[in-house]
Design a protein around this motif. Structure first.
Motif, mmCIF file in Angstrom:
data_model
loop_
_atom_site.group_PDB
_atom_site.id
_atom_site.type_symbol
_atom_site.label_atom_id
_atom_site.label_comp_id
_atom_site.label_asym_id
_atom_site.label_seq_id
_atom_site.Cartn_x
_atom_site.Cartn_y
_atom_site.Cartn_z
ATOM 1 N N GLU A 154 -4.306 -4.054 11.076
ATOM 2 C CA GLU A 154 -4.333 -4.018 9.610
ATOM 3 C C GLU A 154 -2.980 -4.359 9.000
ATOM 4 O O GLU A 154 -2.905 -5.062 8.000
ATOM 5 C CB GLU A 154 -4.788 -2.637 9.131
ATOM 6 C CG GLU A 154 -6.285 -2.603 8.951
ATOM 7 C CD GLU A 154 -6.790 -1.257 8.461
ATOM 8 O OE1 GLU A 154 -6.529 -0.266 9.165
ATOM 9 O OE2 GLU A 154 -7.425 -1.237 7.403
ATOM 10 N N ILE A 155 -1.936 -3.842 9.659
ATOM 11 C CA ILE A 155 -0.586 -4.165 9.150
ATOM 12 C C ILE A 155 -0.371 -5.686 9.228
ATOM 13 O O ILE A 155 0.106 -6.316 8.291
ATOM 14 C CB ILE A 155 0.505 -3.416 9.965
ATOM 15 C CG1 ILE A 155 0.325 -1.902 9.807
ATOM 16 C CG2 ILE A 155 1.898 -3.853 9.516
ATOM 17 C CD1 ILE A 155 1.203 -1.065 10.733
ATOM 18 N N GLY A 156 -0.775 -6.282 10.371
ATOM 19 C CA GLY A 156 -0.644 -7.731 10.543
ATOM 20 C C GLY A 156 -1.407 -8.483 9.473
ATOM 21 O O GLY A 156 -0.918 -9.451 8.884
ATOM 22 N N TYR A 157 -2.612 -7.998 9.195
ATOM 23 C CA TYR A 157 -3.446 -8.636 8.170
ATOM 24 C C TYR A 157 -2.755 -8.593 6.816
ATOM 25 O O TYR A 157 -2.708 -9.583 6.094
ATOM 26 C CB TYR A 157 -4.806 -7.932 8.124
ATOM 27 C CG TYR A 157 -5.717 -8.456 7.049
ATOM 28 C CD1 TYR A 157 -6.277 -9.720 7.145
ATOM 29 C CD2 TYR A 157 -6.028 -7.672 5.931
ATOM 30 C CE1 TYR A 157 -7.113 -10.214 6.151
ATOM 31 C CE2 TYR A 157 -6.865 -8.153 4.931
ATOM 32 C CZ TYR A 157 -7.407 -9.418 5.049
ATOM 33 O OH TYR A 157 -8.226 -9.904 4.068
ATOM 34 N N GLN A 158 -2.180 -7.429 6.487
ATOM 35 C CA GLN A 158 -1.496 -7.274 5.192
ATOM 36 C C GLN A 158 -0.289 -8.209 5.103
ATOM 37 O O GLN A 158 -0.005 -8.769 4.045
ATOM 38 C CB GLN A 158 -1.035 -5.816 4.989
ATOM 39 C CG GLN A 158 -2.157 -4.804 4.844
ATOM 40 C CD GLN A 158 -3.108 -5.113 3.685
ATOM 41 O OE1 GLN A 158 -2.720 -5.726 2.693
ATOM 42 N NE2 GLN A 158 -4.368 -4.724 3.831
ATOM 43 N N ILE A 159 0.402 -8.382 6.229
ATOM 44 C CA ILE A 159 1.581 -9.273 6.211
ATOM 45 C C ILE A 159 1.159 -10.715 5.952
ATOM 46 O O ILE A 159 1.774 -11.437 5.187
ATOM 47 C CB ILE A 159 2.343 -9.200 7.568
ATOM 48 C CG1 ILE A 159 2.985 -7.816 7.746
ATOM 49 C CG2 ILE A 159 3.398 -10.302 7.671
ATOM 50 C CD1 ILE A 159 3.586 -7.587 9.136
ATOM 51 N N LEU A 160 0.065 -11.135 6.618
ATOM 52 C CA LEU A 160 -0.288 -12.562 6.609
ATOM 53 C C LEU A 160 -1.211 -13.000 5.478
ATOM 54 O O LEU A 160 -1.203 -14.167 5.094
ATOM 55 C CB LEU A 160 -0.954 -12.944 7.942
ATOM 56 C CG LEU A 160 -0.148 -12.672 9.211
ATOM 57 C CD1 LEU A 160 -0.955 -13.134 10.415
ATOM 58 C CD2 LEU A 160 1.183 -13.400 9.182
ATOM 59 N N LYS A 161 -1.990 -12.075 4.955
ATOM 60 C CA LYS A 161 -3.050 -12.510 4.025
ATOM 61 C C LYS A 161 -2.509 -13.162 2.751
ATOM 62 O O LYS A 161 -3.186 -13.966 2.121
ATOM 63 C CB LYS A 161 -3.995 -11.347 3.692
ATOM 64 C CG LYS A 161 -3.384 -10.310 2.799
ATOM 65 C CD LYS A 161 -4.427 -9.355 2.264
ATOM 66 C CE LYS A 161 -3.783 -8.528 1.162
ATOM 67 N NZ LYS A 161 -4.461 -7.435 0.676
#
Ligand SMILES: [Fe+2]
Length: 371
Positions: A263-270
């Motif tokens: 989820e953290i990765g998703y928040q960074i990339l989205k």
């Protein structure tokens, strides 16, 4: 037999000597083996304000065309040596901007029609009427001007398109550079925390591509799949060192923290436009086919194909790489484990596809990254 209707000729010869005739920019080449015809035609075109040159056969005409720029050629059809049709062919292929009018005897009408179909602008039959000839010259030149303008317009258009394409290509190149620098920066950031992340990320992205191509994923979609695989663990940037680098066994609470990384990765990339699709794959890379993964507990086809593919090759890479606490498993052992987890952790269809790729290809892919 040579016949020329002199209707209009005297007027034109007279105009030709008239200093008030407007000089024209177009130049004519008159080709005829008969001296008299060349003279008459020279006078007719001079009367219209055109400069002209003469040639007594096609060979001489071909030579003169290399020496001087002509806009129009008036040529006899029947001449010794190369005939008018052969000269026309030469002109059409070497000087497409020259307008050609054929001069023909009544008996050569077929040849004249053939000339029209192979690029001649018009023809006049002997005996020719000077007024008619004059009209045909002007009509042909008018048409030629349109052709030339049109060709210049086309050339300009092509040049503009070429220039714009080059500009676009440059812009795309810069964007691509910016993309790869952004990706590199993200991976480097993670690599600074966990050593060897970069090599693992590169390997799994290559393995993902290998399996994705085998599955027939269209090449336009491969780029997102590759980026998703490359950045799958980017969310670990947000996990504290105490947990991420802890040498001992993790507590249940610490595991919960680690499990936040998709989820953290998703928040960074989205928020990064060119990584939007990759972000979805990052979010789903820890899901399992049977629905027992995280964070959303998606199952089966609910999980993105890219993420399902990634799950298989990530496990394969983890098993076939050395770990501080164990040596790398053999391909055979890893293969058995993947088969064992087919339908639970992995999509069985992808396991089939994985197994269809020979061991040597996996090995070659791995070795190509070491080099
Ligand atoms: Fe992960």
């Amino acid at each position: 037999m040579l016949q020329i209707s002199l209707e209009g000729l005297e007027t034109h010869v007279a105009v030709g000597t008239n200093p008030f005739v407007q000089p024209r920019t177009e130049r004519m080449l008159i080709v005829d083996d008969e001296h008299f015809i060349r003279d008459v035609l020279t006078q007719v075109v001079a009367g219209e304000g055109f400069e002209s040159g003469t040639a007594q056969n096609a060979q001489e005409a071909i030579r003169k065309l290399t020496e001087t720029k002509y806009e129009m050629v008036l040529t006899d059809i029947r001449m010794p040596g190369l005939d008018g049709l052969q000269l026309l062919q030469h002109i059409s292929s070497h000087y497409p901007e020259i307008a050609v009018i054929m001069i023909t005897g009544v008996a050569d009408l077929d040849a004249a029609l053939q000339a029209l179909s192979t690029g001649a602008y018009d023809y006049v039959t002997k005996p020719f009427n000077v007024l008619e000839l004059r009209n045909k010259i002007h009509k042909a030149l008018g048409r030629r001007r349109l052709v030339v303008e049109n060709r210049q317009y086309q050339l300009q258009l092509e040049q503009t398109v070429q220039e714009q394409t080059a500009e676009l290509r440059n812009a795309l190149g810069s964007i691509r550079n910016a993309y790869s620098h952004t990706l590199e920066a993200l991976i480097n950031a993670l690599d600074a925390r966990e050593r060897d992340t970069q090599r693992h990320s590169k390997r799994v992205s290559e393995y993902t591509l290998l399996l994705a191509r085998r599955m027939g994923i269209p090449s336009a979609e491969l780029v997102d799949v590759e980026r998703g695989a490359l950045l799958h663990d980017i969310g670990k940037i947000g996990i504290s060192d105490n947990i991420l680098l802890k040498p001992a066994k993790l507590t249940e609470e610490e595991w919960l923290e680690i499990r936040k990384h998709p989820e953290i990765g998703y928040q960074i990339l989205k928020g990064i436009d060119f990584l939007k699709e990759a972000a979805r794959m990052v979010l789903q890379h820890q899901e399992r086919f049977d629905g027992t993964g995280y964070p959303q507990r998606l199952s089966g086809k609910e999980i993105l194909l890219g993420a399902r593919i990634f799950a298989v090759v990530d496990a394969f890479d983890a098993m076939t790489s050395d770990r501080p606490y164990r040596k790398a498993l053999t391909y055979q052992k890893a293969r058995e484990e993947i088969i064992r987890c087919s339908g639970t952790q992995f999509d069985p269809q992808l396991v089939e596809c994985f197994l269809s790729i020979p061991e040597q290809i996996w090995l070659d892919t791995k070795l190509s990254l070491v080099a």
